[in-house]
Design a protein around this motif. Structure first.
Motif, short mmCIF file in Angstrom:
data_model
loop_
_atom_site.label_atom_id
_atom_site.label_comp_id
_atom_site.label_asym_id
_atom_site.label_seq_id
_atom_site.Cartn_x
_atom_site.Cartn_y
_atom_site.Cartn_z
N GLN A 194 0.83 -1.20 0.00
CA GLN A 194 0.00 0.00 0.00
C GLN A 194 0.87 1.26 0.00
N ASN A 195 1.96 1.19 0.75
CA ASN A 195 2.86 2.35 0.84
C ASN A 195 3.50 2.64 -0.53
N LEU A 196 3.98 1.59 -1.21
CA LEU A 196 4.57 1.81 -2.54
C LEU A 196 3.52 2.37 -3.50
N PHE A 239 2.90 6.04 -2.88
CA PHE A 239 3.94 6.89 -3.48
C PHE A 239 3.72 7.03 -4.99
N ALA A 240 3.31 5.93 -5.64
CA ALA A 240 3.13 5.96 -7.10
C ALA A 240 1.82 6.63 -7.51
N LYS A 255 7.51 5.86 -15.57
CA LYS A 255 6.59 6.93 -15.18
C LYS A 255 6.22 6.80 -13.69
N ASP A 256 5.96 5.54 -13.27
CA ASP A 256 5.65 5.32 -11.84
C ASP A 256 6.81 5.78 -10.97
N ASN A 278 1.67 13.00 -2.68
CA ASN A 278 1.58 12.51 -4.05
C ASN A 278 0.88 13.56 -4.92
N PRO A 279 1.50 13.95 -6.04
CA PRO A 279 0.92 15.03 -6.86
C PRO A 279 -0.42 14.67 -7.48
#
Ligand code: DON
Length: 344
Positions: free
Chosen positions: A172-174, A177-178, A234-235, A249-250
């Motif tokens: 979930q954390n990764l 971030f993505a 891209k990720d 996260n943008p």
């Protein structure tokens, strides 16, 4: 203060200020990065320059990685507002490998603070290879969360009462971030886990020294799964942009890690992100970054944007040849090294 039909300087200034203040901040949005006009040009130039370079070879100690088409190559800049500037194979999904490590270190810092990371894992660069047992023997601990030993210790430090919960949190954390759900490339996992004799040795040594905080085989499995997560260039760019954007996260606007811990994480990436090649990398690119044997690299220009690249052929230290060169060129071209504009 009107003089004829010319507005005097203070009056012009006052008018500009009044206009600016009458537009609400949210409508003005964040200031665009001063380098944004050059982003697509430098990405295209780096891609064109290195597209045909054949130096290095795919990792082969994880058997399935030899099957990744070696000519794939993608370069991307992701601005901290989430805008993407790309060239080449930036959507191809490959295994994240060691690029996952700083993000799990971030999770540990978010849960327990940076002191726990420092005391229970360590933050010193080893000056030795990423899978070094000698470094372990010399230091008798895991050394830092970006080498295999420290990364295995980091997953064991994630607060969980079962292996499933530990894995769910790491995944979930990764994904956070993505900014999209990331999943494991099961064939990569099988290939790596069935040949993970070295990492199993590391996990057992750490456990023996009281430097592993879960059962060793559980830590090894969760660690191998995090390395097998599929990402595109891209990720990786988006994950780096989240670090450039104070941990937000943008795309999703989620605060993925506390903004205050981002500089500590970037410091570890700056000193150890390239293992025994970290000195040369900082000398040349001047940016905190992380590499992986899948061929991905992400570099962060703190507070501004991320540069990521993917190319499977690696050098002797296990770092992607074309990804390194492309990111170094872009950093030099934009003059964004953290110690000052870096030459090429
Ligand atoms: O544990 C390993 O060896 C791999 N899963 C990760 C190593 C890696 O990506 C090193 N980076 N360049």
């Amino acid at each position: 203060m009107l003089k004829g039909n010319r507005i005097s300087f203070p009056a012009a200034l006052a008018a500009t200020l009044a206009m600016a203040l009458s537009t609400p901040a949210f409508a003005r949005g964040p200031m665009p990065d001063p380098a944004v006009k050059d982003f697509q040009r430098v990405v295209d130039a780096a891609y064109a320059k290195y597209k045909d370079l054949k130096e290095g070879k795919n990792a082969d100690y994880i058997p399935i990685l030899t099957e990744t088409p070696s000519d794939l190559f993608g370069v991307v800049i992701v601005a901290k507002d989430g805008k993407v500037y790309s060239a080449g194979d930036v959507d191809y999904v490959f295994s994240i490998q060691s690029v996952s490590k700083p993000f799990t270190a971030a999770l540990v810092m978010s849960e327990q603070g940076p002191e726990v990371l420092k005391e229970k894992i360590g933050v010193e660069p080893t000056g030795m290879a990423f899978n070094s047992k000698l470094a372990l023997a010399v230091y008798e601990d895991s050394v830092n969360p970006l080498v295999n030993a420290g990364a295995i210790a980091a997953v064991s430090l994630v607060q969980a009462t079962s292996e499933q919960e530990r894995w769910n949190k790491v995944q979930q954390n990764l994904s956070d971030f993505a900014g999209r759900p990331l999943t494991v490339l099961e064939k990569v996992y099988e290939s790596e886990y069935t040949t993970a004799f070295g990492n199993r040795g590391i996990a057992n040594l750490l456990y023996n020294w009281g430097r592993l905080y879960s059962e060793p085989e559980e830590a090894l499995r969760v660690y191998t799964r995090e390395c097998s997560v599929g990402v595109s260039a891209k990720d990786l760019g988006m994950m780096g942009a989240t670090l450039a954007n104070g941990g937000v996260n943008p795309l999703t606007r989620k605060q993925v890690m506390p903004a205050g811990h981002v500089p500590e994480l970037l410091a570890i990436m700056a000193t150890a992100g390239f293992y025994d090649e970290s000195g040369v990398w900082m000398f040349k690119a001047g940016l905190p970054a992380k590499t992986g044997v899948g061929g991905g690299i992400v570099a962060v220009v703190p507070g501004r944007f991320a540069i990521a690249a993917f190319s499977p052929r690696l050098n002797e230290a296990g770092n992607s040849v074309r990804s390194m060169k492309a990111i170094q060129d872009i950093a030099a071209e934009l003059g964004v090294g953290v110690f000052g504009p870096n030459p090429n």
